[in-house]
Design a protein around this motif. Structure first.
Motif, PDB file in Angstrom:
ATOM      1  N   UNK A 269      -7.886  16.666 -17.061  1.00 34.69           N
ATOM      2  CA  UNK A 269      -6.598  16.962 -16.425  1.00 34.69           C
ATOM      3  C   UNK A 269      -5.717  15.709 -16.430  1.00 34.69           C
ATOM      4  N   UNK A 270      -4.399  15.920 -16.435  1.00 32.85           N
ATOM      5  CA  UNK A 270      -3.463  14.797 -16.364  1.00 32.85           C
ATOM      6  C   UNK A 270      -2.396  15.096 -15.314  1.00 32.85           C
ATOM      7  N   UNK A 271      -1.730  14.057 -14.891  1.00 37.91           N
ATOM      8  CA  UNK A 271      -0.602  14.182 -13.961  1.00 37.91           C
ATOM      9  C   UNK A 271       0.554  13.344 -14.504  1.00 37.91           C
ATOM     10  N   UNK A 272       1.769  13.902 -14.433  1.00 42.81           N
ATOM     11  CA  UNK A 272       2.984  13.121 -14.648  1.00 42.81           C
ATOM     12  C   UNK A 272       3.472  12.714 -13.265  1.00 42.81           C
ATOM     13  N   UNK A 273       3.755  11.432 -13.091  1.00 38.65           N
ATOM     14  CA  UNK A 273       4.053  10.976 -11.734  1.00 38.65           C
ATOM     15  C   UNK A 273       5.009   9.801 -11.739  1.00 38.65           C
ATOM     16  N   UNK A 274       5.583   9.554 -10.562  1.00 42.33           N
ATOM     17  CA  UNK A 274       6.389   8.369 -10.311  1.00 42.33           C
ATOM     18  C   UNK A 274       5.914   7.776  -8.994  1.00 42.33           C
ATOM     19  N   UNK A 275       6.039   6.456  -8.861  1.00 44.65           N
ATOM     20  CA  UNK A 275       5.502   5.832  -7.657  1.00 44.65           C
ATOM     21  C   UNK A 275       6.491   4.832  -7.074  1.00 44.65           C
ATOM     22  N   UNK A 276       6.260   4.551  -5.798  1.00 46.06           N
ATOM     23  CA  UNK A 276       7.003   3.485  -5.109  1.00 46.06           C
ATOM     24  C   UNK A 276       5.982   2.651  -4.354  1.00 46.06           C
ATOM     25  N   UNK A 277       6.185   1.331  -4.317  1.00 44.41           N
ATOM     26  CA  UNK A 277       5.277   0.423  -3.622  1.00 44.41           C
ATOM     27  C   UNK A 277       6.046  -0.217  -2.465  1.00 44.41           C
ATOM     28  N   UNK A 278       5.434  -0.125  -1.265  1.00 43.49           N
ATOM     29  CA  UNK A 278       6.093  -0.594  -0.047  1.00 43.49           C
ATOM     30  C   UNK A 278       5.375  -1.831   0.478  1.00 43.49           C
ATOM     31  N   UNK A 279       6.107  -2.679   1.200  1.00 44.33           N
ATOM     32  CA  UNK A 279       5.489  -3.920   1.687  1.00 44.33           C
ATOM     33  C   UNK A 279       4.462  -3.686   2.783  1.00 44.33           C
ATOM     34  N   UNK A 306      15.422   0.181  -1.130  1.00 41.41           N
ATOM     35  CA  UNK A 306      16.599  -0.234  -1.883  1.00 41.41           C
ATOM     36  C   UNK A 306      16.453  -0.156  -3.395  1.00 41.41           C
ATOM     37  N   UNK A 307      15.410   0.471  -3.890  1.00 44.37           N
ATOM     38  CA  UNK A 307      15.246   0.639  -5.339  1.00 44.37           C
ATOM     39  C   UNK A 307      14.627   2.003  -5.626  1.00 44.37           C
ATOM     40  N   UNK A 308      14.790   2.464  -6.864  1.00 40.95           N
ATOM     41  CA  UNK A 308      14.291   3.785  -7.246  1.00 40.95           C
ATOM     42  C   UNK A 308      12.799   3.734  -7.559  1.00 40.95           C
ATOM     43  N   UNK A 309      12.112   4.879  -7.516  1.00 39.97           N
ATOM     44  CA  UNK A 309      10.698   4.932  -7.890  1.00 39.97           C
ATOM     45  C   UNK A 309      10.509   4.551  -9.364  1.00 39.97           C
ATOM     46  N   UNK A 310       9.312   4.115  -9.713  1.00 40.03           N
ATOM     47  CA  UNK A 310       8.955   3.743 -11.085  1.00 40.03           C
ATOM     48  C   UNK A 310       8.121   4.853 -11.711  1.00 40.03           C
ATOM     49  N   UNK A 311       8.491   5.236 -12.929  1.00 40.73           N
ATOM     50  CA  UNK A 311       7.737   6.295 -13.608  1.00 40.73           C
ATOM     51  C   UNK A 311       6.382   5.759 -14.073  1.00 40.73           C
ATOM     52  N   UNK A 346       1.520  -0.925  -0.482  1.00 41.33           N
ATOM     53  CA  UNK A 346       1.259   0.465  -0.072  1.00 41.33           C
ATOM     54  C   UNK A 346       1.996   1.406  -1.020  1.00 41.33           C
ATOM     55  N   UNK A 347       1.241   2.353  -1.593  1.00 37.28           N
ATOM     56  CA  UNK A 347       1.768   3.213  -2.635  1.00 37.28           C
ATOM     57  C   UNK A 347       2.036   4.624  -2.110  1.00 37.28           C
ATOM     58  N   UNK A 348       3.159   5.181  -2.577  1.00 30.68           N
ATOM     59  CA  UNK A 348       3.412   6.617  -2.514  1.00 30.68           C
ATOM     60  C   UNK A 348       3.622   7.086  -3.947  1.00 30.68           C
ATOM     61  N   UNK A 349       2.944   8.165  -4.347  1.00 33.56           N
ATOM     62  CA  UNK A 349       3.054   8.666  -5.709  1.00 33.56           C
ATOM     63  C   UNK A 349       3.515  10.118  -5.669  1.00 33.56           C
ATOM     64  N   UNK A 350       4.596  10.398  -6.372  1.00 26.41           N
ATOM     65  CA  UNK A 350       5.163  11.744  -6.447  1.00 26.41           C
ATOM     66  C   UNK A 350       4.707  12.403  -7.748  1.00 26.41           C
ATOM     67  N   UNK A 351       3.959  13.496  -7.645  1.00 28.32           N
ATOM     68  CA  UNK A 351       3.453  14.211  -8.812  1.00 28.32           C
ATOM     69  C   UNK A 351       4.528  15.161  -9.311  1.00 28.32           C
TER      70      UNK A 351
END
Length: 634
Positions: A269-279, A306-311, A346-351
């Motif tokens: 299985x695979x996931x396409x995702x974008x993530x953001x890293x918080x302090x 203040x910045x967009x998520x990274x793919x 700290x990561x949040x990942x949007x699938x």
């Protein structure tokens, strides 16, 4: 009743006689007739034998070391195919010939020398560099020696052989340093040249040839105008592809292989995702809370940091570390995994997309899997076929008889030339044929046949059925080619004469630039040219002459690649300085010394094999490796 007792007594008499007969046969060695010798020799060296036990022990030791070094497991079949066992037997034969010569010379090694060699062996020392009896016992047990005495006797033999080797190679290092310095100086002398190149037809011209001249040229140069030597070659092709083509794979075996290798046909299985890293976790929780309230992931992230998520693109299991990967692959489309802490924050990942695990069905991989099974089966069959071929050849059979005996078709090739081109000009394309052609043009029709190995684990064997000698083609068929060759040769001769006249003018004081101007040529420069490198157009005799000429001298010769003449002048000579290249000379000296010693000792060992007649029992060798290998071909 008496009658019955008589019959019973008769049976017992017969039984007793049979028992006595069996016992008597045991005394006469019937066991050898039933099972063969218990420890048959695998080789005869002079009046001595190398028995199966010795070969097995050495082969097992070599195999263990090889498997340890390569971090792999070698089965007997594979080791036989790779030639491991042949190398072991060859080493044992060389060892035995040296032992026999040592005995003839009366050489001996005292116990003190054996003890000293063992105590100074790093394999038997502890971390302090001291001899450790425990490590010694462990090491010789690992190497397969029955006892310390057995190891000591073999070590004694090795020391004896080293004495002989040292005697054979003694003195070979005398003068090596001087030779290395001279060779370095010779090879690394650098010269610079100025030169011009003039086409042959710009230097000279020739008159049209008469037919009589052409006919004489035709007959005087048969190597240019004859048909090539062609041969008709018989071939047994035991390549994996050829043998595999004859193997049928039952549906049940295919199904079983598919099920056992199902994991290799499963697409994860695979996931396409974008993530953001918080302090910190508070910031990540705040962004997640916004998403849960219905705010878009990108907007919630941008508002928080203040910045967009990274793919992340498309990720597979294992692409993301530990808990983060687990969280992502537990989420569905639109879900947000986290927050999860890593070394980066700290990561949040949007699938954004999910591709579920899938398995390629049998029908999709049928051809691929069938070919894999065929090749695997073929590699096993090839070993058996190779052994059968060797047995047939040992019986004196020629190729067609060998093919009939083992049930393999003998292919007839040709007549073809060395390049595999037949009379019609068609070139053969089968890959194995290139090797077969080389062998076929090395052999003679009456030569002994030999099984040849290929890099992919296969074999082939060729026999020369017919040699068709070259014939001079009729003049009328090659007249144009004769004319062209005559003109080129005579033009080159005339151009060389003209070049020599130019050299006379240069030696008389005319400048090279003035000669270049007359022919519309350009004066070229080649700097730091050595005997082996630089200025490829200056080659052959011209290069040799220029490296023996003095500064300012001229020389001329044919261009290395074009129908042209080269006229050159030596403008600079830079001698190599050995003092500035001590490491290179030292390495060259070591390489020369080692090469000379190896050549001398190899020649000596080859002579020993002739002095002490050597015979190999391949059947006993295979029996010692694995009796199953021998039974399969009987």
């Amino acid at each position: 009743m008496i009658s019955n007792m008589g019959k019973g007594a008769g049976k017992w008499v017969v039984r007793i006689l049979l028992i006595l007969l069996v016992i008597s046969f045991a005394f006469w060695g019937i066991n050898d007739y039933i099972t063969g010798p218990v420890n048959p020799p695998v080789a005869q060296v002079g009046d001595t034998e190398i028995d199966s036990y010795t070969f097995q022990r050495e082969a097992n030791r070599r195999l263990r070391l090889l498997q340890q070094q390569q971090n792999m497991v070698l089965q007997p079949r594979e080791a036989l195919t790779l030639g491991v066992y042949d190398q072991v037997l060859s080493a044992l034969i060389d060892r035995q010939t040296l032992n026999l010569r040592a005995s003839e010379l009366g050489l001996a090694v005292p116990d003190s020398a054996v003890n000293a060699a063992a105590h100074t062996n790093p394999s038997f020392q502890n971390q302090l560099g001291e001899y450790d009896p425990v490590r010694f016992e462990q090491a010789i047990r690992f190497l397969g020696y029955a006892s310390p005495n057995a190891f000591a006797e073999e070590l004694r033999g090795d020391l004896l052989r080293r004495q002989i080797e040292a005697s054979v190679t003694a003195g070979l290092d005398v003068g090596v340093n001087s030779f290395a310095r001279a060779l370095f100086t010779f090879e690394n002398e650098a010269r610079s040249f100025e030169y011009i190149t003039i086409a042959n037809d710009a230097l000279a011209a020739t008159e049209p040839p008469r037919e009589a001249e052409l006919r004489a040229y035709h007959e005087g140069h048969p190597e240019l105008f004859s048909t090539p030597e062609r041969r008709r070659i018989l071939l047994i092709d035991l390549s994996p592809e050829t043998v595999a083509a004859e193997i049928d794979v039952p549906e049940s075996e295919l199904q079983q292989a598919y099920e056992s290798q199902l994991a290799s046909f499963t697409v994860p299985a695979t996931r396409d995702a974008e993530q953001a890293i918080f302090p910190d976790q508070e910031a990540a929780d705040a962004a997640l809370a916004k998403v849960n309230e219905g705010v878009a992931f990108s907007a919630a992230v941008e508002a928080q940091i203040g910045s967009s998520p990274t793919s992340l693109g498309t990720v597979s299991p294992g692409d993301l570390p530990g808990a983060l990967g687990e969280a992502v692959f537990s989420s569905e489309v639109g879900g947000v995994a986290g927050p999860v802490e890593t070394a980066f924050g700290w990561h949040l990942v949007h699938v954004t997309a999910v591709t579920p695990e899938s398995t390629r069905p049998l029908e999709e991989v049928r051809e691929e899997l069938t070919e894999i099974i065929r090749i695997e089966d073929a590699l096993e069959r090839i070993i058996d076929l190779g052994i059968q071929v060797e047995d047939e050849l040992a019986g004196g059979n020629r190729l067609r008889a060998v093919g009939d005996a083992i049930g393999i078709a003998v292919r007839e090739i040709g007549p073809v030339d060395r390049n595999g081109v037949d009379v019609a000009g068609v070139e053969l394309e089968t890959p194995i044929l290139s090797d077969a052609l080389v062998s076929g043009f090395r052999q003679s029709p009456d030569d002994d046949l030999e099984l040849q190995e290929t890099p992919d684990g296969g074999y082939y064997i060729v026999e020369v059925a017919e040699v068709i000698t070259p014939e001079l083609r009729p003049f009328a068929d090659v007249q144009d080619a004769v004319t062209a060759a005559w003109q080129a040769e005579n033009l080159a001769k005339a151009a060389a004469d003209a070049r020599n006249k130019l050299l006379e003018r240069l030696q008389g004081g005319v400048a090279l630039a003035d000669i270049a101007s007359e022919f519309g040529a350009t004066v070229l420069t080649a700097e730091a040219v050595t005997r082996q490198g630089g200025a490829p157009e200056i080659a052959g005799t011209l290069r040799t002459v220029l490296f023996t000429a003095a500064r300012g001298d001229f020389a001329g010769g044919e261009h290395a690649a074009e129908p042209a003449q080269v006229v050159a002048q030596v403008t600079d000579i830079v001698a190599a300085n050995p003092l500035e290249s001590a490491e290179q000379i030292q390495a060259l000296e070591a390489a020369i010394g080692q090469s000379m010693a190896e050549d001398a000792f190899a020649t000596y060992q080859q002579q020993l094999r002739q002095d002490f007649s050597v015979g190999v029992n391949r059947q006993a060798m295979i029996q010692a490796i694995d009796p199953a290998l021998l039974r399969e071909v009987q």
